[in-house]
Scaffold this active site. Sequence first.
Site, PDB file in Angstrom:
ATOM      1  N   ALA A  71      -4.745   3.178   0.364  1.00 53.42           N
ATOM      2  CA  ALA A  71      -4.686   4.637   0.275  1.00 53.42           C
ATOM      3  C   ALA A  71      -5.916   5.269   0.912  1.00 53.42           C
ATOM      4  O   ALA A  71      -7.056   4.874   0.628  1.00 53.42           O
ATOM      5  CB  ALA A  71      -4.576   5.065  -1.188  1.00 53.42           C
ATOM      6  N   CYS A  77       1.073  -1.112  -7.020  1.00 53.24           N
ATOM      7  CA  CYS A  77      -0.050  -0.189  -7.183  1.00 53.24           C
ATOM      8  C   CYS A  77      -0.426  -0.067  -8.659  1.00 53.24           C
ATOM      9  O   CYS A  77       0.428   0.247  -9.495  1.00 53.24           O
ATOM     10  CB  CYS A  77       0.293   1.178  -6.616  1.00 53.24           C
ATOM     11  SG  CYS A  77      -1.066   2.373  -6.782  1.00 53.24           S
TER      12      CYS A  77
END
Length: 331
Positions: free
Chosen positions: A24, A106
Amino acid sequence: MNNIQPIRLDSVELSPPVALAPMAGITDLPFRQLVRKFGAGWVVSEMIASQEMVQAKPGFREKAELGFGQAGTAVQIAGRDAYWMAEAARMVEANGAALIDINMGCPAKKVTNGYSGSALLREPDHALRLIEAVVAAVDVPVTLKTRLGWDHDCLNAATVAARAEEAGIRMVTIHGRTRQQFYKGRADWAAIRAIRDAVTIPVIANGDIVDTASASEALRLSGAAGVMIGRGAQGRPWQPALIGARLFGGKMPDIPTGADFVAMVAGHYEAILAFYGTDLGLRVARKHLGWYMDEAGAPAALRRVILTAGTPAQVFELLPDALAHGERVAA
């Protein structure tokens, strides 16, 4: 050095079997293109929330831009709702993505609190419905990235992977930690072998793989078909290609030094500014410039000036001095 053994998923060839992991705020289009240029087997986009992407919320579609038409590019989608997952998959396929990757790994609270990412390991039946919806929606290969389990009382990745294969998943990447570990401790590469033994599709090892030595050990312990590199590529965009060449054979990347290194960093900086615009680009670029200066051993005072510069002109002027220190070590 071994003979190269590419991974083939229909018409998509992943060679060498060493990838850039989705990160990210890091693996945006400019960085993915640079890593791919050096010769990484494939690159994966930042995780994209499926509903937000389909609804065209600002910033989400941009994360999926990959310079479509290039080989070895994957878009990673996440979500909780089968409809939005399928719609997002159709959208990125229509835009030319070679692979679609489903995120079930995640660990971030803002993701798991929405019952997405690694939270799906606690609901394998629902996870399979999402997988089935995405596989049915597209013709390109669909892959899965996940973890060993939610915690050490729920190490169910092997079962999930086997069911995912039955549902049409073509490759699985396993981060060798549980969700509850986040990124603490050490990745358990040996534990990945149970997933490898549970499926017939390729399994990719991920977690704490930063150089040739760690990649080699991860492959030995896991029996995986390849590896995925995350932070090891920060400041070293050639690293996945270098590891691939050393472990699987093939062409060694040309690792830039001296003026060539300065030119590479300047080119990456220009690409960031062009992609985001000057104001946002200045901020986004700082982490990459910091990693490059770490790699070059830039003096602390000069580093601070560059990372607080208010204009691109200041950065371009100072980069040659900042990057002239030290030599890059081929890991």
